[in-house]
Design an enzyme around this catalytic site. Structure first.
Site, PDB file in Angstrom:
ATOM      1  CB  SER A   9      -0.957   0.005   1.197  1.00 38.06           C
ATOM      2  OG  SER A   9      -2.016  -0.902   0.986  1.00 38.06           O
ATOM      3  CB  SER A  51      -4.273   1.530   3.780  1.00 40.80           C
ATOM      4  OG  SER A  51      -3.478   1.049   2.726  1.00 40.80           O
ATOM      5  CE  LYS A  66      -4.597   2.021  -0.667  1.00 37.27           C
ATOM      6  NZ  LYS A  66      -4.108   0.697  -0.369  1.00 37.27           N
TER       7      LYS A  66
END
Length: 434
Positions: free
Chosen positions: A141, A196, A144
């Site tokens: 993640s 997230s 991101k």
């Protein structure tokens, strides 16, 4: 449950619960994978050695996957490895795969399980120390950060969108978006970076033209930033064919994102209210879902003095990933961790030790540089690259010369006028005498 990420759907929780959860994990999920749950507690005596990368095992590709998440779709072909630049980006020293330290540096902190890491100055771009900086790993993640940079420069943060069932069904970690719910793009960004939320990533990617278009934009930006070890395969960080990043690249991507004030504000936010969503009219007896509080997954925001924010990550293939920055005595450092584990200490604690190590190094310590930030932030209007000298008409030398020439003409004209007045005065005086 996804076969790619062993994490339960996110549920609303209080700040205290979030802080507790963040203390239990160093990733962007509230629950641990079965492998992590089966691992002994950090205080249990366990043999530990820092992973050896001296032989450059991940120079071209991340480590082999342990599941099927990177198997291409039927009819598709796995992408070839990204080309390795002939000269290491950031300097020759960063081409080494083991420890890369400045001259006379003290030993690195013990108990760092991350296979690759980088410490860099967030302002100057100097890389202070690293381990396997250009080795290729999976970002989970932390990718991101790249999605957020693209979105913040493309979307109207005040625009309100209506969530769909596809958003709510996003695989992996979810903040709790519901079909029919109304969310501003800023709220989606908060869900993306603080919690997230893959559901938020889906809603954002939809506005950017869909998943494949968004991946293309993310990879284009990575290339412009000279993050040549980076390839996004999904907007959210779920593992996919060809997914790749390096500790060096992740530091460069985070440095770029931090030039956007809204990004820096969100990753530094501890908690925020998040909207609920309406009842499903097709489900008898269903009721509206009330709003709730979301809290930041980055535990160092609560535990480390001067932490500026960061991003956590975890998948079965990527393991623990993390990026965070902190400020001390006017200096801002960024630390990245890739393919870490919860042993012997958890990733946030590993990052804290590396931050302490970086702040203790001499101010001129350097083993290389991050690429210069490029472009302009559409949302902030902040120039990310220094303009060339004399880039505006007001600052050009010809304009200054033009100004000087007018001054010269004015002086000469004044002298001529004075001489004319003197001659006229003599003439009048002569007539008076006559």
């Amino acid at each position: 449950m996804s076969t790619r990420m062993t994490r339960r759907d996110r549920r609303p929780r209080s700040l205290a619960a979030a802080a507790l959860a963040a203390g239990l994990i160093g990733a962007s999920a509230l629950t641990l994978s079965p492998a992590a749950l089966a691992a002994p507690a950090p205080d249990t005596p366990t043999p530990f050695t820092t992973p050896d990368t001296d032989s450059c095992p991940n120079k071209t590709n991340p480590p082999p996957p342990i599941d099927t998440s990177e198997v291409p779709e039927p009819g598709a072909v796995a992408p070839a490895p990204l080309p390795v630049p002939s000269s290491p980006i950031g300097g020759a020293e960063l081409g080494d795969c083991g420890l890369v330290l400045p001259d006379k540096a003290p030993p690195v902190p013990a108990d760092i399980s991350a296979t690759a890491w980088t410490i860099a100055d967030l302002d100057t771009g100097r890389v202070l120390a690293a381990k396997d900086p250009h080795g290729r790993y999976r970002p989970a993640s932390t990718i991101k950060v790249l999605l957020a940079t693209v979105a913040l420069r493309s979307l109207d943060l005040n625009k309100v969108v209506t969530a769909t069932q596809d958003d709510a069904n996003a695989d992996g970690t979810r903040v709790g978006i519901g079909p029919g719910g109304h969310y501003s793009n800023k709220q989606l960004m908060q869900a993306l970076l603080m919690c997230s939320g893959n559901d938020a990533a889906h809603a954002i990617a939809t506005q950017l033209g869909g998943e494949q278009a968004t991946i293309g934009k993310m990879n284009d930006l990575a290339k412009r930033l000279h993050a040549l070890d980076t390839r996004a395969a999904t907007p959210s960080g779920l593992d996919g064919p060809g997914m790749s990043v390096s500790a060096y690249d992740l530091a460069a991507l985070f440095r770029e994102a931090m030039t956007i004030p809204t990004f820096a504000e969100i990753v530094h936010t501890q908690q925020v209210d998040f909207p609920g969503y309406p009842a499903d009219p097709q489900v008898p007896g269903d009721t509206d879902r009330p709003g709730f509080v979301i809290a930041n997954d980055n535990r160092l925001l609560f535990d480390y003095d001067g932490d500026l924010g960061g991003k956590t990550g975890y998948t079965d293939d990527a393991r623990q990933t993390f990026v965070t920055a902190a400020e001390r005595n006017g200096h801002r450092l960024v630390v990245t961790l890739l393919k870490g584990d919860v042993l012997p200490i958890r990733p946030p604690e590993q990052a804290a030790r590396l931050l302490d190590y970086g702040f203790a190094l001499p101010l001129d310590a350097s083993v290389g540089t991050l690429p210069s930030a490029t472009g302009t932030s559409a949302n902030s209007g902040v120039a990310l690259a220094s303009p060339p000298p004399h880039d505006t008409p007001d600052a050009t030398e010809p304009r200054e010369s033009h100004h000087d020439s007018w001054g010269t003409i004015t002086i000469i004209g004044g002298l001529v006028l004075v001489i004319g007045l003197v001659i006229a005065g003599w003439s009048l005086a002569g007539r008076s005498r006559r």
